[in-house]
Scaffold this motif. Structure first.
Motif, PDB file in Angstrom:
ATOM      1  N   GLY A 227       0.806  -1.202   0.000  1.00 10.50           N
ATOM      2  CA  GLY A 227       0.000   0.000   0.000  1.00 10.50           C
ATOM      3  C   GLY A 227       0.841   1.255   0.000  1.00 10.50           C
ATOM      4  N   ARG A 228       1.935   1.242   0.752  1.00  7.36           N
ATOM      5  CA  ARG A 228       2.825   2.409   0.754  1.00  7.36           C
ATOM      6  C   ARG A 228       3.500   2.575  -0.601  1.00  7.36           C
ATOM      7  N   GLU A 229       3.855   1.463  -1.204  1.00  4.85           N
ATOM      8  CA  GLU A 229       4.489   1.512  -2.526  1.00  4.85           C
ATOM      9  C   GLU A 229       3.548   2.099  -3.584  1.00  4.85           C
ATOM     10  N   LEU A 230       2.273   1.689  -3.545  1.00  8.85           N
ATOM     11  CA  LEU A 230       1.301   2.141  -4.538  1.00  8.85           C
ATOM     12  C   LEU A 230       0.631   3.458  -4.156  1.00  8.85           C
ATOM     13  N   GLY A 231       0.701   3.820  -2.885  1.00  9.43           N
ATOM     14  CA  GLY A 231       0.036   5.029  -2.433  1.00  9.43           C
ATOM     15  C   GLY A 231      -1.470   4.873  -2.333  1.00  9.43           C
ATOM     16  N   LEU A 232      -1.922   3.679  -1.911  1.00 10.09           N
ATOM     17  CA  LEU A 232      -3.369   3.452  -1.789  1.00 10.09           C
ATOM     18  C   LEU A 232      -3.646   2.215  -0.949  1.00 10.09           C
ATOM     19  N   THR A 233      -4.875   2.143  -0.483  1.00  8.47           N
ATOM     20  CA  THR A 233      -5.421   0.924   0.104  1.00  8.47           C
ATOM     21  C   THR A 233      -6.848   0.784  -0.397  1.00  8.47           C
ATOM     22  N   GLY A 234      -7.479  -0.333  -0.044  1.00  9.44           N
ATOM     23  CA  GLY A 234      -8.872  -0.533  -0.438  1.00  9.44           C
ATOM     24  C   GLY A 234      -9.028  -1.538  -1.552  1.00  9.44           C
ATOM     25  N   VAL A 235     -10.046  -1.356  -2.363  1.00  4.76           N
ATOM     26  CA  VAL A 235     -10.413  -2.361  -3.359  1.00  4.76           C
ATOM     27  C   VAL A 235      -9.327  -2.572  -4.409  1.00  4.76           C
ATOM     28  N   GLU A 236      -8.451  -1.602  -4.592  1.00  3.90           N
ATOM     29  CA  GLU A 236      -7.392  -1.744  -5.593  1.00  3.90           C
ATOM     30  C   GLU A 236      -6.143  -2.420  -5.039  1.00  3.90           C
ATOM     31  N   LEU A 237      -6.095  -2.657  -3.745  1.00  5.46           N
ATOM     32  CA  LEU A 237      -4.947  -3.308  -3.116  1.00  5.46           C
ATOM     33  C   LEU A 237      -5.320  -4.744  -2.773  1.00  5.46           C
TER      34      LEU A 237
END
Length: 251
Positions: A227-237
């Protein structure tokens, strides 16, 4: 062809693989007495889990060596908390002023939710198991939150300047589990704007019948790193912790 088990032998075999109440039999038009009493005991345990008070000092004592801070939501008592979910998502203004400000990579929030029993039994071990898998992370003092809903973590992380919030919360008890802990991960939570679709959840953390601390912490740490790598959490992680290369990096 070999004969299968007799009907009377089948139910005990199946019960080894589930906590569901199956093959209970009957006494006249009702359940056998022992199963009826078992259901009543499970219902009582679920009610006790919801209404038993949170003891943050119990969790703090189990987190010896780790700094903690206590807060309350805007719900002043248990009845208000149950009737007004919105207040359980907002910090008490007085407690907000005492929160230490970062920068932090993550803040762990231990929230009573709907089962203080789950938090008392599992939260500290889960915090320790996860933080050992986060070398180099700037980890904020653990926040012990009373009368708290999951979204209270958004308010706490925003006030502390934490990039991520991990809320360990007592889950709604059922007739098979009154001690289930959930872990909710949110990247850059924003009070009033972050939705459930922006979170990742690990549920049923309660060894030995649910997820073990080691398995749950490995999955959670992997989600946090990705999540830190992609800059997101939630349905896309997505949870990829079962992949061998991910597990190798976390060992």
């Amino acid at each position: 062809m070999a004969a299968g088990p007799e009907p009377d032998e089948l139910w005990p075999l199946l019960r080894r693989h589930t906590q569901a109440r199956i093959g209970l039999g009957r006494a006249g038009s009702g359940l056998p007495t022992r199963h009826r009493l078992g259901l009543q005991a499970a219902h009582a345990a679920a009610r006790d889990a919801v209404h038993s008070p949170f003891a943050p000092e119990v969790v703090a004592a189990a987190l010896t060596g780790m700094p903690t801070v206590r807060v309350r939501s805007a719900a002043g008592d248990r009845l208000t908390y149950l009737q007004r979910p919105d207040l359980g998502r907002r910090l008490d203004p007085t407690d907000r002023a005492h929160l230490p400000v970062g920068p932090w990579d993550v803040v762990f929030v231990v929230a009573d939710g709907l089962s203080s029993r789950a938090v008392h039994e599992h939260a500290a071990a889960m915090v320790r198991a996860t933080t050992t898998r986060l070398p180099g992370w700037r980890i904020a003092p653990v926040v012990l939150a009373e009368q708290a809903r999951v979204a209270l973590g958004d308010d706490i992380a925003s006030a502390m300047g934490a990039t991520m919030a991990v809320v360990l919360v007592g889950e709604r008890p059922g007739m098979s589990a009154a001690d289930s802990l959930g872990a909710y991960l949110t990247y850059r939570p924003t009070p009033g704007a972050t939705t459930d679709a922006d979170r990742n959840c690990l549920s049923n953390i309660r060894p030995p019948l649910g997820l073990s601390y080691e398995t749950a912490a490995t999955k959670l740490a992997a989600l946090m790193a990705r999540g830190r790598e992609l800059g997101l959490t939630g349905v896309e992680l997505k949870d990829e912790s079962d992949h061998a290369d991910v597990l190798d990096r976390l060992r």
